[in-house]
Design a protein around this motif. Structure first.
Motif, short mmCIF file in Angstrom:
data_model
loop_
_atom_site.label_atom_id
_atom_site.label_comp_id
_atom_site.label_asym_id
_atom_site.label_seq_id
_atom_site.Cartn_x
_atom_site.Cartn_y
_atom_site.Cartn_z
N GLY A 184 0.82 -1.20 0.00
CA GLY A 184 0.00 0.00 0.00
C GLY A 184 0.86 1.26 0.00
N VAL A 185 0.37 2.30 -0.65
CA VAL A 185 1.12 3.56 -0.75
C VAL A 185 1.26 4.21 0.62
CG1 VAL A 185 1.23 5.82 -1.86
CG2 VAL A 185 0.27 3.88 -3.10
N LEU A 186 0.17 4.25 1.38
CA LEU A 186 0.22 4.88 2.69
C LEU A 186 1.17 4.14 3.62
CD1 LEU A 186 -0.90 7.03 4.66
CD2 LEU A 186 -2.68 5.38 5.29
N GLU A 187 1.07 2.82 3.65
CA GLU A 187 1.93 2.03 4.55
C GLU A 187 3.39 2.21 4.18
OE1 GLU A 187 2.80 -0.57 7.72
OE2 GLU A 187 0.96 0.53 7.17
N ARG A 188 3.70 2.21 2.89
CA ARG A 188 5.09 2.37 2.46
C ARG A 188 5.63 3.72 2.89
NH1 ARG A 188 7.16 2.40 -3.81
NH2 ARG A 188 6.02 4.39 -3.80
N TRP A 189 4.79 4.77 2.75
CA TRP A 189 5.24 6.11 3.14
C TRP A 189 5.41 6.22 4.65
CZ3 TRP A 189 1.72 10.69 4.30
CH2 TRP A 189 2.48 11.85 4.51
N VAL A 190 4.45 5.72 5.41
CA VAL A 190 4.51 5.79 6.87
C VAL A 190 5.75 5.08 7.39
CG1 VAL A 190 3.38 5.02 8.99
CG2 VAL A 190 2.03 6.09 7.19
N ARG A 191 6.11 3.99 6.75
CA ARG A 191 7.30 3.22 7.17
C ARG A 191 8.60 3.86 6.70
NH1 ARG A 191 5.94 -3.20 6.13
NH2 ARG A 191 4.24 -3.40 7.66
N GLY A 192 8.51 4.92 5.92
CA GLY A 192 9.71 5.58 5.42
C GLY A 192 10.39 4.81 4.31
N GLN A 193 9.63 3.99 3.57
CA GLN A 193 10.21 3.13 2.55
C GLN A 193 9.95 3.60 1.13
OE1 GLN A 193 8.47 -0.64 3.66
NE2 GLN A 193 10.01 -1.04 5.22
N ALA A 194 9.30 4.74 0.96
CA ALA A 194 9.08 5.26 -0.38
C ALA A 194 10.41 5.73 -0.97
CB ALA A 194 8.09 6.43 -0.35
N PRO A 195 10.71 5.34 -2.20
CA PRO A 195 11.99 5.78 -2.81
C PRO A 195 12.05 7.29 -2.91
CG PRO A 195 10.52 4.81 -4.46
CD PRO A 195 9.90 4.54 -3.13
N GLN A 196 13.16 7.85 -2.51
CA GLN A 196 13.28 9.30 -2.42
C GLN A 196 13.59 9.98 -3.75
OE1 GLN A 196 12.56 11.05 0.63
NE2 GLN A 196 11.68 9.00 0.75
N ASP A 197 14.04 9.19 -4.73
CA ASP A 197 14.46 9.80 -5.99
C ASP A 197 13.57 9.42 -7.17
OD1 ASP A 197 15.18 7.16 -6.06
OD2 ASP A 197 17.20 7.50 -6.81
N ALA A 198 12.47 8.72 -6.90
CA ALA A 198 11.63 8.23 -8.01
C ALA A 198 11.02 9.38 -8.81
CB ALA A 198 10.51 7.33 -7.46
N ALA A 199 10.68 10.47 -8.15
CA ALA A 199 10.02 11.58 -8.82
C ALA A 199 10.99 12.62 -9.38
CB ALA A 199 9.05 12.26 -7.84
N THR A 200 12.28 12.32 -9.36
CA THR A 200 13.27 13.28 -9.85
C THR A 200 13.06 13.56 -11.34
OG1 THR A 200 14.91 12.53 -8.24
CG2 THR A 200 15.72 13.72 -10.16
N VAL A 201 12.99 14.84 -11.68
CA VAL A 201 12.81 15.26 -13.07
C VAL A 201 14.18 15.41 -13.71
CG1 VAL A 201 11.90 17.06 -14.59
CG2 VAL A 201 10.66 16.44 -12.49
N PRO A 202 14.42 14.77 -14.86
CA PRO A 202 15.72 14.90 -15.51
C PRO A 202 16.03 16.34 -15.89
CG PRO A 202 14.43 13.11 -16.49
CD PRO A 202 13.51 13.88 -15.58
N PRO A 203 17.31 16.71 -15.88
CA PRO A 203 17.68 18.09 -16.20
C PRO A 203 17.14 18.56 -17.55
CG PRO A 203 19.54 16.92 -15.26
CD PRO A 203 18.47 15.91 -15.46
N ALA A 204 17.10 17.69 -18.54
CA ALA A 204 16.63 18.10 -19.87
C ALA A 204 15.17 18.54 -19.82
CB ALA A 204 16.78 16.95 -20.86
N ASP A 205 14.33 17.85 -19.05
CA ASP A 205 12.93 18.23 -18.94
C ASP A 205 12.77 19.47 -18.09
OD1 ASP A 205 12.30 16.15 -20.54
OD2 ASP A 205 11.26 14.96 -19.03
N ARG A 206 13.63 19.67 -17.09
CA ARG A 206 13.55 20.89 -16.29
C ARG A 206 13.88 22.11 -17.13
NH1 ARG A 206 16.27 17.82 -12.21
NH2 ARG A 206 18.19 18.99 -12.58
N LEU A 207 14.81 21.95 -18.08
CA LEU A 207 15.21 23.07 -18.91
C LEU A 207 14.11 23.47 -19.90
CD1 LEU A 207 18.90 22.08 -19.73
CD2 LEU A 207 18.15 23.98 -18.31
N HIS A 208 13.35 22.49 -20.35
CA HIS A 208 12.38 22.76 -21.42
C HIS A 208 10.97 23.03 -20.92
CE1 HIS A 208 15.63 20.82 -23.80
NE2 HIS A 208 15.23 21.71 -24.69
N ALA A 209 10.71 22.81 -19.62
CA ALA A 209 9.35 23.01 -19.11
C ALA A 209 9.04 24.49 -19.00
CB ALA A 209 9.22 22.32 -17.76
#
Length: 209
Positions: A184-209
């Motif tokens: 579950g998403v909530l359980e994973r977050w509460v346990r501190g197990q959500a990956p910290q870098d999954a939502a990282t936006v690549p530099p190329a997309d940051r430049l063009h947004a």
């Protein structure tokens, strides 16, 4: 759809919107205009009437039709905002999209990530959907922080994707599939197990947004 609602974690809960919520939701929207306007969906055809009662009727009809689930977010049983699951697709897609807003006075309390986690879990378990998506304007740092906390994966830049605040705006797309979060998403977050870098936006997309 028959959902086991409301869902609650600590002081935060989500439940289906009700017709009698119209007044409080409209008051929150009107009193938060400057806070919410930059992120609000608009129509390219021009202004639309602001009728919360009619809006709730449409949302509940979509719920009855199986195409959406309109939630209210609450903190200590006080309405804090809305969270809508929309565009539910069945069959080979089995997917949907989440959108949300929270009143400024409730911001920064962890209400939105908790509500998004619970809503995603409802979609994965009760509705048996396979994939959930959240699309966010690059400028909306607070919303991006929500997907970062919960470990949603960045999937790409969608150019001029949704009409927001009077124009077609670029959006970042983030997603999760059910197999990624068997606990579950909530359980994973509460346990501190959500990956910290999954939502990282690549530099190329940051430049063009």
């Amino acid at each position: 759809m028959d959902l086991s609602l409301p869902r609650r974690h600590g002081s935060v809960s989500i439940r289906l919107v009700r017709p009698r919520d119209a007044r409080v939701l409209q008051n929150e929207l009107l009193s938060n205009r400057s806070w919410l306007r930059p992120w609000e969906a608009t129509s390219p055809d021009g202004p639309v009437s602001f009728d919360m009662k009619a809006g709730i009727r449409r949302l509940l009809q979509q719920y009855r039709d199986g195409s959406g689930v309109p939630f209210v977010m609450e903190d200590h049983d006080e309405v804090a905002g809305q969270l809508n699951v929309w565009g539910i697709a069945r069959g080979s897609l089995a997917s949907a999209t989440i959108g949300y807003w929270v009143s400024e006075r409730f911001a920064g309390r962890g209400i939105t990530p908790t509500a998004v986690a619970m809503a995603t879990d409802v979609c994965f378990t009760d509705l048996q959907l396979h994939r959930m998506e959240i699309c966010i304007r690059p400028e909306n740092k607070a919303s991006i922080r929500v997907v970062e906390k919960l470990g949603f994966r960045y999937e790409g830049l969608r150019r001029r994707y949704i009409h927001i605040n009077g124009d077609w705006r670029d959006h970042y797309a983030f997603a999760l599939v059910r197999d990624e979060v068997p606990e579950g998403v909530l359980e994973r977050w509460v346990r501190g197990q959500a990956p910290q870098d999954a939502a990282t936006v690549p530099p190329a997309d940051r430049l063009h947004a």
